[in-house]
Design a protein around this motif. Structure first.
Motif, PDB file in Angstrom:
ATOM      1  N   HIS A 164     -53.012  -1.160 -55.482  1.00  0.00           N
ATOM      2  CA  HIS A 164     -52.015  -0.622 -56.424  1.00  0.00           C
ATOM      3  C   HIS A 164     -51.888  -1.537 -57.631  1.00  0.00           C
ATOM      4  CE1 HIS A 164     -47.754   0.297 -57.690  1.00  0.00           C
ATOM      5  NE2 HIS A 164     -48.185   1.537 -57.492  1.00  0.00           N
ATOM      6  N   ALA A 169     -51.633   0.685 -61.329  1.00  0.00           N
ATOM      7  CA  ALA A 169     -51.074   2.032 -61.134  1.00  0.00           C
ATOM      8  C   ALA A 169     -49.612   2.078 -61.580  1.00  0.00           C
ATOM      9  CB  ALA A 169     -51.192   2.436 -59.676  1.00  0.00           C
ATOM     10  N   GLN A 170     -49.244   3.169 -62.245  1.00  0.00           N
ATOM     11  CA  GLN A 170     -47.874   3.345 -62.748  1.00  0.00           C
ATOM     12  C   GLN A 170     -46.991   4.103 -61.766  1.00  0.00           C
ATOM     13  OE1 GLN A 170     -46.924   1.825 -65.788  1.00  0.00           O
ATOM     14  NE2 GLN A 170     -48.947   0.943 -65.340  1.00  0.00           N
ATOM     15  N   ASN A 171     -47.625   4.809 -60.815  1.00  0.00           N
ATOM     16  CA  ASN A 171     -46.818   5.579 -59.851  1.00  0.00           C
ATOM     17  C   ASN A 171     -46.345   4.674 -58.714  1.00  0.00           C
ATOM     18  OD1 ASN A 171     -49.379   5.218 -58.800  1.00  0.00           O
ATOM     19  ND2 ASN A 171     -49.675   7.338 -58.160  1.00  0.00           N
ATOM     20  N   SER A 172     -45.470   5.198 -57.874  1.00  0.00           N
ATOM     21  CA  SER A 172     -44.942   4.405 -56.756  1.00  0.00           C
ATOM     22  C   SER A 172     -46.062   4.106 -55.767  1.00  0.00           C
ATOM     23  CB  SER A 172     -43.829   5.175 -56.043  1.00  0.00           C
ATOM     24  OG  SER A 172     -44.378   6.261 -55.307  1.00  0.00           O
ATOM     25  N   ASP A 175     -46.826   7.158 -53.575  1.00  0.00           N
ATOM     26  CA  ASP A 175     -47.579   8.199 -54.290  1.00  0.00           C
ATOM     27  C   ASP A 175     -49.024   7.761 -54.526  1.00  0.00           C
ATOM     28  OD1 ASP A 175     -45.353   9.769 -54.327  1.00  0.00           O
ATOM     29  OD2 ASP A 175     -44.830   9.383 -56.425  1.00  0.00           O
ATOM     30  N   PHE A 176     -49.208   6.484 -54.844  1.00  0.00           N
ATOM     31  CA  PHE A 176     -50.544   5.930 -55.052  1.00  0.00           C
ATOM     32  C   PHE A 176     -51.370   6.059 -53.773  1.00  0.00           C
ATOM     33  CE2 PHE A 176     -53.395   2.282 -54.509  1.00  0.00           C
ATOM     34  CZ  PHE A 176     -54.214   2.417 -55.627  1.00  0.00           C
ATOM     35  N   SER A 257     -54.349  16.965 -55.063  1.00  0.00           N
ATOM     36  CA  SER A 257     -53.120  16.156 -55.015  1.00  0.00           C
ATOM     37  C   SER A 257     -52.326  16.541 -53.769  1.00  0.00           C
ATOM     38  CB  SER A 257     -52.259  16.392 -56.258  1.00  0.00           C
ATOM     39  OG  SER A 257     -51.746  17.716 -56.258  1.00  0.00           O
TER      40      SER A 257
END
Length: 523
Positions: A164, A169-172, A175-176, A257
């Motif tokens: 991560h 990565a910008q997502n949690s 979520d990653f 996704s």
């Protein structure tokens, strides 16, 4: 994912050892056969506990189709030892019955000779039974008697926060993690046909399999008086006569996704299917299926790989995924290894682990419906004629030789195997890889070819061949017993499972109609 693949990123930052020690669990189905070689007509043996609540011994579709479930372990030897102990305990309890070692069933005396699994009078137990009744009306019971191995794999938890951070990565993190699991899944869908080629072990079928559907026999060649086959087949279990079903062919399940997957699967569960309406749901006060939709529940959708999350009691699997993300993947394309008493060996498991990690760390573009269809076509080609000389598959919209693509997949796995073998006393993963290269170079070494060769050499139809091997495995188990400590553990689990089932039945407060309504209305 960035333009650099994850493997390069991990190597650059010397974090590749985090790929080691992912958790491996195995689920294995096996039919109980009577002494005469027919599918057992007896109930799930009470000495094995409650099929509803036992953590390691349950049933799949049929009362006679046992399913053994190991806990997940980092070391595959521990997983296999646990699976061996389950087998030993079960054989210590079975009375004049044995387990069929093959994926394709024998000893079927028509569709109704396959008893549907029962789970007691609780609402959840009734739901499991009615779901199976629905499968009977939709697809017939015979198809549901096919057995397989499910390989459950969880990427090492320590890898996720590092990956991560390295990817920026910008997502949690959750979520990653889920997105990365879907990267793995899409690559497995592209390359998973190799499992069928290397490990497929169902090139032939007993004619009794078609007793309720004789019209389907015409598509096959006759091996002998009791057996149908295709000369170059690897896994008829994974072909369109096995788990695949035509009503699901047009389902466009989104694997790009987590949200797309959950939404598209939920849509199928909520969409009526005209062909299932004449069956009815509740007929003369008795349920025939859970609903008349394309899928009754998530499990009805057959795919070679599933994203999974551990579910809470009475929680829908799609909601578990939506709430808590992907926890592991379940690989469903593995035939039983009939030459192995427990259906799978360490080499096979190590190969799959290395393949899954390779799928995780390499680029994984999104898939559209046309590409998904191509992947399914490739799989069907390998299932039906994977050993055919110069057979071709479709890769990047071009025809490629199976052997060339297979070697490319193994070349991509090589650095993963090197990492998994690093600082270990044995080069097990590299040995496994080299062993599989031999099967790519020489299709006659594959399990599917070996089965046909041994049937030919011994002049045995499939049912005799399968039964003789199964009885040999049974004799090996019955010649020994499980140690006292493990026996006591299983006996305790048996008692606890029966008490737990009774407790669930006592505590049910809704009638079944209300229970189903509440279950399906979960948001």
């Amino acid at each position: 994912m960035s333009s650099t693949n994850r493997l390069q990123l991990l190597l650059k930052h010397k974090q590749q050892s985090l790929l080691k020690n992912g958790l491996k669990g195995i689920e294995k189905e096996s039919l109980r056969l009577s002494e005469q070689g027919f599918i057992s007509q007896t109930e799930h043996p009470p000495q094995l506990g409650s099929a509803l609540t036992h953590p390691h011994i349950t049933t799949d579709y049929s009362e006679a189709l046992l399913e053994f479930i190991t806990p997940p372990f980092a070391g595959i030897d521990k997983t296999l030892d646990f699976m061996r102990n389950i087998h030993q305990y079960v054989y210590d309890q079975l009375d004049n019955e044995y387990l069929l070692a093959t994926s394709m069933p024998c000893g079927i005396n028509g569709d109704l000779s396959i008893p549907i699994a029962q789970y007691g009078k609780s609402n959840i137990g009734q739901m499991k039974h009615v779901y199976r009744k629905g499968l009977w009306h939709r697809y017939g019971r015979t198809m549901q008697a096919i057995a397989g191995i499910h390989f459950n794999y969880s990427v090492p938890e320590a890898l996720w926060p590092v990956l991560h951070q390295l990817e920026g990565a910008q997502n949690s993190l959750d979520d990653f993690k889920s997105a990365a699991y879907f990267d793995l899944i899409r690559n497995f869908q592209r390359q998973g046909w190799i499992i069928l080629y290397l490990f497929g072990a169902s090139p032939a079928i007993c004619k009794s399999f078609f007793k309720s559907r004789p019209e389907l026999m015409a598509q096959f060649k006759e091996f002998d008086h009791g057996t149908l086959y295709f000369p170059y087949a690897t896994s008829l279990r994974m072909s369109d006569i096995g788990y695949k079903s035509n009503n699901q062919a047009d389902l466009n399940i989104d694997y790009n996704s987590l949200s797309g997957y959950v939404d598209s699967l939920t849509h199928a569960i909520n969409t009526p299917y005209p062909d299932y309406q004449p069956i009815g749901v509740k007929v003369h006060g008795e349920y025939q299926q859970l609903n008349t939709n394309i899928l009754q529940i998530e499990n009805e959708y057959y795919s070679t790989v599933r994203p999974k999350q551990i579910i809470q009691p009475c929680e829908k699997p799609t909601l578990a995924l939506k709430r808590r993300g992907v926890h592991y993947v379940e690989i469903r394309s593995l035939d039983l290894d009939l030459f192995n008493p427990i259906g799978i060996d360490a080499n096979r498991a190590r190969f799959i682990e290395a393949l899954l990690l390779s799928c995780l760390v390499h680029e994984s573009p999104e898939i559209n419906a046309d590409e998904f269809s191509i992947h399914n076509t490739n799989q069907l080609t390998v299932a039906l004629e994977g050993r055919k000389p110069d057979v071709t598959l479709i890769k990047d919209q071009q025809a490629v030789r199976l052997q060339d693509w297979a070697n490319e997949i193994l070349d991509n796995m090589q650095p993963i195997c090197d990492i998994l073998d690093a600082n270990e006393s044995d080069n097990y993963f590299n040995q496994t890889l080299q062993g599989q290269r031999k099967l790519i170079a020489n299709p006659e070494l594959t399990p599917s070819a070996r089965i046909l060769d041994e049937m030919q050499t011994s002049n045995q139809p499939f049912s005799c061949f399968a039964n003789n091997i199964s009885r040999t495995h049974a004799e090996n188990f019955t010649a020994q017993t499980l140690n006292a400590t493990d026996t006591e553990k299983f006996e305790r689990m048996t008692r606890e499972s029966l008490l737990k089932q009774a407790e669930i039945e006592t505590n049910d407060s809704l009638d079944f109609d209300a229970f189903l309504e509440k279950y399906f209305s979960q948001q």
